[in-house]
Design an enzyme around this catalytic site. Sequence first.
Site, PDB file in Angstrom:
ATOM      1  N   GLU A 150     -36.780  -4.596 -37.017  1.00 56.55           N
ATOM      2  CA  GLU A 150     -36.349  -5.392 -35.090  1.00 56.55           C
ATOM      3  C   GLU A 150     -37.464  -6.034 -34.479  1.00 56.55           C
ATOM      4  O   GLU A 150     -37.904  -6.431 -34.176  1.00 56.55           O
ATOM      5  CB  GLU A 150     -34.974  -5.466 -35.339  1.00 56.55           C
ATOM      6  CG  GLU A 150     -34.881  -4.055 -34.595  1.00 56.55           C
ATOM      7  CD  GLU A 150     -34.659  -2.399 -34.916  1.00 56.55           C
ATOM      8  OE1 GLU A 150     -34.760  -2.619 -36.391  1.00 56.55           O
ATOM      9  OE2 GLU A 150     -34.115  -1.883 -34.155  1.00 56.55           O
ATOM     10  N   CYS A 184     -32.344   2.489 -38.931  1.00 55.53           N
ATOM     11  CA  CYS A 184     -32.624   4.089 -38.526  1.00 55.53           C
ATOM     12  C   CYS A 184     -31.284   5.110 -38.556  1.00 55.53           C
ATOM     13  O   CYS A 184     -31.238   5.151 -39.741  1.00 55.53           O
ATOM     14  CB  CYS A 184     -33.652   3.546 -36.817  1.00 55.53           C
ATOM     15  SG  CYS A 184     -33.833   4.956 -36.408  1.00 55.53           S
ATOM     16  N   HIS A 236     -37.394   0.539 -37.434  1.00 60.89           N
ATOM     17  CA  HIS A 236     -37.064  -0.114 -36.560  1.00 60.89           C
ATOM     18  C   HIS A 236     -37.543  -1.788 -36.774  1.00 60.89           C
ATOM     19  O   HIS A 236     -39.067  -2.456 -36.027  1.00 60.89           O
ATOM     20  CB  HIS A 236     -36.682  -0.244 -34.919  1.00 60.89           C
ATOM     21  CG  HIS A 236     -36.215   1.110 -35.169  1.00 60.89           C
ATOM     22  ND1 HIS A 236     -34.970   0.896 -33.935  1.00 60.89           N
ATOM     23  CD2 HIS A 236     -36.141   2.434 -34.518  1.00 60.89           C
ATOM     24  CE1 HIS A 236     -33.877   1.840 -34.402  1.00 60.89           C
ATOM     25  NE2 HIS A 236     -34.821   2.642 -34.747  1.00 60.89           N
TER      26      HIS A 236
HETATM   27  N1  GLN Z   1     -29.731   8.891 -33.231  1.00 63.57           N
HETATM   28  C1  GLN Z   1     -30.339   9.268 -34.617  1.00 63.57           C
HETATM   29  C2  GLN Z   1     -32.335   9.859 -34.672  1.00 63.57           C
HETATM   30  O1  GLN Z   1     -32.797  10.198 -33.402  1.00 63.57           O
HETATM   31  C3  GLN Z   1     -31.543   7.366 -34.915  1.00 63.57           C
HETATM   32  C4  GLN Z   1     -32.347   7.089 -34.059  1.00 63.57           C
HETATM   33  C5  GLN Z   1     -32.071   5.758 -33.731  1.00 63.57           C
HETATM   34  O2  GLN Z   1     -31.318   5.046 -33.967  1.00 63.57           O
HETATM   35  N2  GLN Z   1     -32.745   4.531 -32.886  1.00 63.57           N
HETATM   36  O3  GLN Z   1     -32.324  10.183 -35.467  1.00 63.57           O
END
Ligand code: GLN
Length: 538
Positions: free
Chosen positions: A509, A381, A507
């Site tokens: 994970e 992310c 994600h």
């Molecule tokens: N802050 C970034 C976004 O909103 C990444 C979000 C995250 O890592 N979950 O896109």
Amino acid sequence: MKYVFITGGVISSLGKGLTAAALGTLLENRGLKVALQKFDPYLNVDPGTMSPFQHGEVYVLDDGAETDLDLGHYERFTRTPLSRFNNLTSGQVYQSVLNKEREGKYLGKTVQVIPHVTDEIQERIRKISDTSDADVLITEIGGTTGDIEGLPFLEAIREFYLDVGPENVVFIHVTYVPFIKAAGELKTKPTQQSVAKLREIGIAPHLLVCRCEYPLDKELRRKISMFCNVPYEAVIEEKDVDHSIYEVPLMLERERLDELVCKYLHLDAQPAEMSEWQEIIRKLIAPQHRVRIGVVGKYIELQDAYKSVYEATIHGGVAHDCGVVFEKIEAEDIEKEGVDKMLQKLGGILVPGGFGERGTEGKVMAAQYARENGVPYLGLCLGMQIACIEFARNVLELEGAHSTEFDADTPHPVICLMDEQHKVTKKGGTMRLGSQPCNLKPGSKGEEIYGASEIQERHRHRYEFNTDYKERFEEAGLTFAGTSPDGGLMELIELNDHPFFMACQYHPEFKSKPDSAHPLFKAFIAAAHQSQHNKPIS
Ligand code: GLN
């Protein structure tokens, strides 16, 4: 359906979630079908708006629900399907009650905690039991007995018990038996008082799971049994585990927790078949190989902020009989100390998700170090967004390239707010959330690693890669290996001339289990183990 309710006493952080999940593992391995749910007494509608400092990780489900991290344990320890209905907060309860009141559904009655709030809570238990074919529903009540917010939940399960009958319910109280150094003794009084508090509310626990740092001897067990009014066999010791949380089911099995639950619920089930689980533990305790993984983040001192990331990395290790030694690196320290000092002994570098500017430059430095030195990199992310910023600045020489999240006036917004986010004003539950389809490019490393061309992964973000820059990235050796089916959102990137440099907007994970590691983590550990080769591990 049979019901197990798990409450907690004395202090928080006793690992009720793990106990619930571990009981789930044992019952499943006895051939029973299990459902799990968590009640959280706080007033937030969900933990999505809470800081990691308050709450640890926000765990995301397929349906996009932002939930408590205990649901991560449930998914990792069992095969139970979870949705937004498996995590209920006081915030949701009151929101629903107040909506009903505004709609006139209470027909002029005075709206009260008992019965309206407690009915709402019971309805959620019934919703799971009506829609699931599980044999046993395990419900964990967050917080500690005595908390004001927790009272309606305890009252609700007391009423529920009366309703479905004693042969269908087991109350488990997870409590703490502290060791007092000066006296050289384990003390039972906090447990006695916590159980007394529960009994005052009308709940007499059937089983006590006693968290402790030292074993409970017979005399102590007898004392707890007598003062807390449970049979001797119902005093269960849950000592701190030596190596891994995955030992908890085996420990509770030795204490016969699952056997007693089945006995009290009149469930006829075979003994738990735990040989596969034992093999996982063997690999965790005495792995044949070892690798050092640096996790570069912003909430590094918090044990729970990157829970699923650590777990998925450990699973990647289990798949290769490879123990993971974590180096938890505060991104800001890289800015102060320099990359060489902080990163040189690592087999692999992982940059997890995150929000806010603090530490981003340190993360960019870590991505650059990984790219230039052929060190395996996995970005999740924000970790993908960081990799793109680094590539733009240092390969494409786009000075000042950044994400508009951190620099609204950057001359090169390689990461920018998703179109659908421009009109969003409310914070809660408004990110791009949950399971979304992603197509993998034929011939890419991503496709090879997944062994599939279409995947589904869970998301939680507002920003995305700015496709105005796509061609320039591709010409310079970066492949967009995964995109949304319409090709508009960049989901997975990889570097062409690098042993392993992969990063995803999603994600992974959240979809890894100890016995089936997520393919990206599995491949990352394989590459990291190779790169560890000429670097001493300790
Ligand atoms: N802050 C970034 C976004 O909103 C990444 C979000 C995250 O890592 N979950 O896109």
